[in-house]
Design an enzyme around this catalytic site. Structure first.
Site, PDB file in Angstrom:
ATOM      1  N   GLU A  21      27.528  57.455  39.781  1.00  0.00           N
ATOM      2  CA  GLU A  21      28.782  57.053  39.804  1.00  0.00           C
ATOM      3  C   GLU A  21      30.021  56.744  41.110  1.00  0.00           C
ATOM      4  OE1 GLU A  21      33.163  57.597  37.006  1.00  0.00           O
ATOM      5  OE2 GLU A  21      32.107  58.871  37.332  1.00  0.00           O
ATOM      6  N   PHE A  70      26.108  56.426  27.398  1.00  0.00           N
ATOM      7  CA  PHE A  70      24.069  55.912  26.226  1.00  0.00           C
ATOM      8  C   PHE A  70      24.208  54.499  26.480  1.00  0.00           C
ATOM      9  CE2 PHE A  70      22.878  61.279  25.265  1.00  0.00           C
ATOM     10  CZ  PHE A  70      23.335  61.557  26.864  1.00  0.00           C
ATOM     11  N   HIS A 113      33.540  66.646  28.401  1.00  0.00           N
ATOM     12  CA  HIS A 113      33.082  65.637  27.879  1.00  0.00           C
ATOM     13  C   HIS A 113      33.799  65.308  26.008  1.00  0.00           C
ATOM     14  CE1 HIS A 113      31.567  61.779  27.590  1.00  0.00           C
ATOM     15  NE2 HIS A 113      30.632  62.231  27.504  1.00  0.00           N
ATOM     16  N   LYS A 128      37.749  65.572  33.245  1.00  0.00           N
ATOM     17  CA  LYS A 128      36.495  66.332  31.865  1.00  0.00           C
ATOM     18  C   LYS A 128      36.479  67.513  32.624  1.00  0.00           C
ATOM     19  CE  LYS A 128      34.169  62.161  30.641  1.00  0.00           C
ATOM     20  NZ  LYS A 128      34.461  61.190  30.673  1.00  0.00           N
ATOM     21  N   CYS A 153      29.262  56.706  24.947  1.00  0.00           N
ATOM     22  CA  CYS A 153      30.829  57.543  25.676  1.00  0.00           C
ATOM     23  C   CYS A 153      31.834  56.796  26.440  1.00  0.00           C
ATOM     24  CB  CYS A 153      30.239  58.406  26.914  1.00  0.00           C
ATOM     25  SG  CYS A 153      29.182  59.395  26.117  1.00  0.00           S
ATOM     26  N   HIS A 210      34.662  58.802  35.050  1.00  0.00           N
ATOM     27  CA  HIS A 210      33.550  59.394  33.964  1.00  0.00           C
ATOM     28  C   HIS A 210      32.970  60.603  34.105  1.00  0.00           C
ATOM     29  CE1 HIS A 210      31.694  58.988  30.312  1.00  0.00           C
ATOM     30  NE2 HIS A 210      30.579  58.974  30.962  1.00  0.00           N
TER      31      HIS A 210
END
Length: 410
Positions: free
Chosen positions: A312, A397, A338, A333, A161, A301
């Protein structure tokens, strides 16, 4: 070291298939999330996605090209065509100095599933000769290079991502170091499919909410997982003197990049947030600006997963200390879902447009505050305010963290 700027933008997103409609959608809080229309979700616990709508690939590719390419390549060609046209770079650069840094987190997922089904039902002789070339993740970069005659460095980055952000950041470093004059950079993914959805559901990543207005709700205490999105984002990253010499429009200067790894777990972020905090810190330090924190915007993110958002938040506090409470933050998002490998690319575009227009897009659907997510997330409505620095962060990830920064050209 050379200066690096952005001279072209292109986007295919769940809220608009070009930069203008995408940005307009962000500013007005348009929600691109709805019930999945492409396939039956009866057997899936997740029913919502942020699908691309009204996309006409024939505007960008002929029928023979369409047959030979997966949807992820089609999205990448569309976004990159927009960006190249916007920049006016084509025909104004030596091919050997023109590069492509473009990635995908997953690659040709639909093609893989379709050809596997063909193999099982009709045998190996009926598998398409185009199977491999349609599926492998580097074919976004490869097809873009072929389309625009870019004979410089061509690298397909896959950092899950964080892919789009990594591609832009590495392109920035390549141009700063003198290895190219301009690079087509970005990310793409097209994984709204039953098989991909099943995998993400079973690793507890996707929300099972059926309320499209309360499904992707980053930093909200009610958050329960991300919503799958799809699309592509492309920016033209160019050496400043090269852009100036050809009279290019310059959107922003790329002024910082940070890249780290948690080295902790394949899916879960490290709750200490040291590595993402360092990525943001490194990026901010490289920007080297002495400015008020309230003139900084971070496109977070912000996936709407319980672990990501609090991690985050902690990373931003590590990077900015007490000033973290003054920094403007939002997660787009909440509107796009996403986009996996494309997320960082379209979010970098949002950061660039925010800087250009002095407007911070909102985090929509935000209702219930979380004591572990206590910063300024620009809830529900866009904010007009003077900005001097914008940043886009990505966490992927595998523990991949990336952050890229932009400032106004002077």
């Amino acid at each position: 070291m050379k200066r690096v700027v952005i001279t072209g933008l292109g986007a295919v997103t769940p809220i608009g298939n070009d930069v203008s409609s995408y940005w307009n959608g962000l500013v007005h809080g348009k929600n691109g999330i709805d019930f999945i229309t492409r396939f039956d979700t009866s057997d899936l616990r997740a029913k919502l996605a942020a699908e691309i709508k009204d996309f006409d690939v024939t505007e960008y590719m002929d029928k023979s090209e369409i047959r030979r390419t997966d949807k992820f390549v089609q999205y990448s060609i569309a976004a990159s065509t927009q960006a190249v046209n916007d920049s006016g770079i084509e025909g104004n650069i030596a091919p050997e100095r023109f590069g492509v840094y473009y990635g995908s987190g997953i690659g040709g997922f639909d093609t893989f599933v379709s050809e596997h089904n063909t193999y099982l039902s009709r045998g190996p002789q009926r598998v398409s000769p185009h199977f491999i070339a349609k599926m492998i993740p580097n074919m976004g970069a490869g097809n873009i290079a072929i389309r625009f005659g870019a004979k410089g460095p061509c690298i397909s980055i896959s950092t899950a991502c964080a892919t789009g952000t990594s591609a832009i950041g590495e392109a920035y470093r390549a141009i700063k170091g003198g290895y190219a004059d301009a690079i087509i950079a970005g990310g793409v993914d097209a994984a709204v499919s039953p098989f991909a959805m099943a995998g993400f559901i079973n690793c507890m990543a996707l929300t099972e909410s059926t309320n499209k207005d309360a499904a992707s709700i980053p930093f909200d205490k009610r958050r329960s997982g991300f919503v799958m999105g799809e699309g592509a984002g492309t920016v033209i990253v160019e050496e400043y003197e090269h852009a100036k010499a050809r009279g290019a429009k310059i959107y922003a200067e790329v002024c910082g990049y940070g890249s780290t790894c948690d080295a902790f777990h394949v899916t879960a972020p490290d709750s200490e947030a040291e590595a993402p905090g360092r990525a943001i810190t490194d990026c901010y330090k490289e920007a080297g600006l002495e400015i008020d924190a309230d003139k900084i915007y971070i496109n977070a993110h912000g996936t709407s997963t319980p672990l990501n958002d609090k991690t985050e938040t902690k990373a931003i506090k590590i990077a900015f200390g007490d000033d973290a409470y003054k920094v403007h933050i939002s997660s787009t998002k909440s509107m796009t879902g996403h986009l996996l490998g494309a997320a960082g690319a379209i979010e970098a575009i949002a950061a660039i447009k925010a800087l250009e227009n002095n407007i911070i897009p909102p985090t929509i659907g935000y209702k219930e505050s979380d004591e572990e997510c206590d910063l300024n997330y620009t809830p529900n409505k866009a904010l007009s305010t003077e900005l001097e620095l914008t940043m886009s962060t990505s966490l992927g990830f595998g523990g991949h963290n990336a952050c890229v920064a932009f400032k106004k050209i002077k």
